[in-house]
Design a protein around this motif. Structure first.
Motif, PDB file in Angstrom:
ATOM      1  N   ARG A  14       0.859  -1.182   0.000  1.00 25.99           N
ATOM      2  CA  ARG A  14       0.000   0.000   0.000  1.00 25.99           C
ATOM      3  C   ARG A  14       0.892   1.228   0.000  1.00 25.99           C
ATOM      4  NH1 ARG A  14      -5.283   0.576   1.348  1.00 25.99           N
ATOM      5  NH2 ARG A  14      -5.262  -1.563   2.087  1.00 25.99           N
ATOM      6  N   THR A  16       0.861   5.464   0.081  1.00 26.09           N
ATOM      7  CA  THR A  16       0.090   6.668   0.375  1.00 26.09           C
ATOM      8  C   THR A  16       0.938   7.860  -0.039  1.00 26.09           C
ATOM      9  OG1 THR A  16      -0.964   5.562   2.237  1.00 26.09           O
ATOM     10  CG2 THR A  16      -1.147   7.959   2.155  1.00 26.09           C
ATOM     11  N   GLU A  55      -4.081   7.044  -2.336  1.00 25.11           N
ATOM     12  CA  GLU A  55      -3.712   5.735  -1.818  1.00 25.11           C
ATOM     13  C   GLU A  55      -3.834   4.731  -2.954  1.00 25.11           C
ATOM     14  OE1 GLU A  55      -5.512   2.713   1.565  1.00 25.11           O
ATOM     15  OE2 GLU A  55      -6.131   4.804   1.539  1.00 25.11           O
ATOM     16  N   ALA A  57      -3.192   0.540  -3.639  1.00 26.64           N
ATOM     17  CA  ALA A  57      -2.896  -0.739  -2.993  1.00 26.64           C
ATOM     18  C   ALA A  57      -2.925  -1.864  -4.012  1.00 26.64           C
ATOM     19  CB  ALA A  57      -3.908  -1.010  -1.889  1.00 26.64           C
ATOM     20  N   HIS A  59      -2.839  -6.239  -4.000  1.00 25.87           N
ATOM     21  CA  HIS A  59      -2.906  -7.446  -3.176  1.00 25.87           C
ATOM     22  C   HIS A  59      -1.642  -8.277  -3.310  1.00 25.87           C
ATOM     23  CE1 HIS A  59      -6.933  -6.462  -2.148  1.00 25.87           C
ATOM     24  NE2 HIS A  59      -7.443  -6.751  -3.338  1.00 25.87           N
TER      25      HIS A  59
END
Length: 94
Positions: A14, A16, A55, A57, A59
């Motif tokens: 992730r 940011t 943000e 992200a 997996h």
């Protein structure tokens, strides 16, 4: 990339990004992922006054790419801060 790419760990990641609000910012944030053939599982952006907090992200992404993407994000004009978080190892790349 190394010769052992086939056994490289995939991790949840992730990113940011806090940056000055500008019209082309979001496309510039996604570019480091696109050039590595990575498709984010989540993209979220919020305007906070004169700044944008984005943000992104995934997996599963190769562990070795996490710091490369974070470095590219930090080089974007107007970026104030980048946070990169690695999660658990998802699996070894086949």
């Amino acid at each position: 990339m190394s010769d052992s790419l086939g056994s490289e760990a995939l991790v949840a990641a992730r990113f940011t990004v806090s940056a000055d609000a500008s019209p082309g910012l979001l496309s510039r944030i996604l570019q480091p992922f696109a050039k590595r053939d990575l498709v984010p599982d989540l993209v979220r952006a919020t305007r906070e006054g004169d700044a944008i907090r984005a943000e992104v992200a995934l997996h599963a992404m190769p562990l070795g790419m996490v710091h490369l993407v974070a470095g590219n994000l930090g080089q974007i004009i107007g970026v104030r801060r980048v946070e990169a978080m690695e999660g658990r190892v998802v699996r070894l790349a086949a």
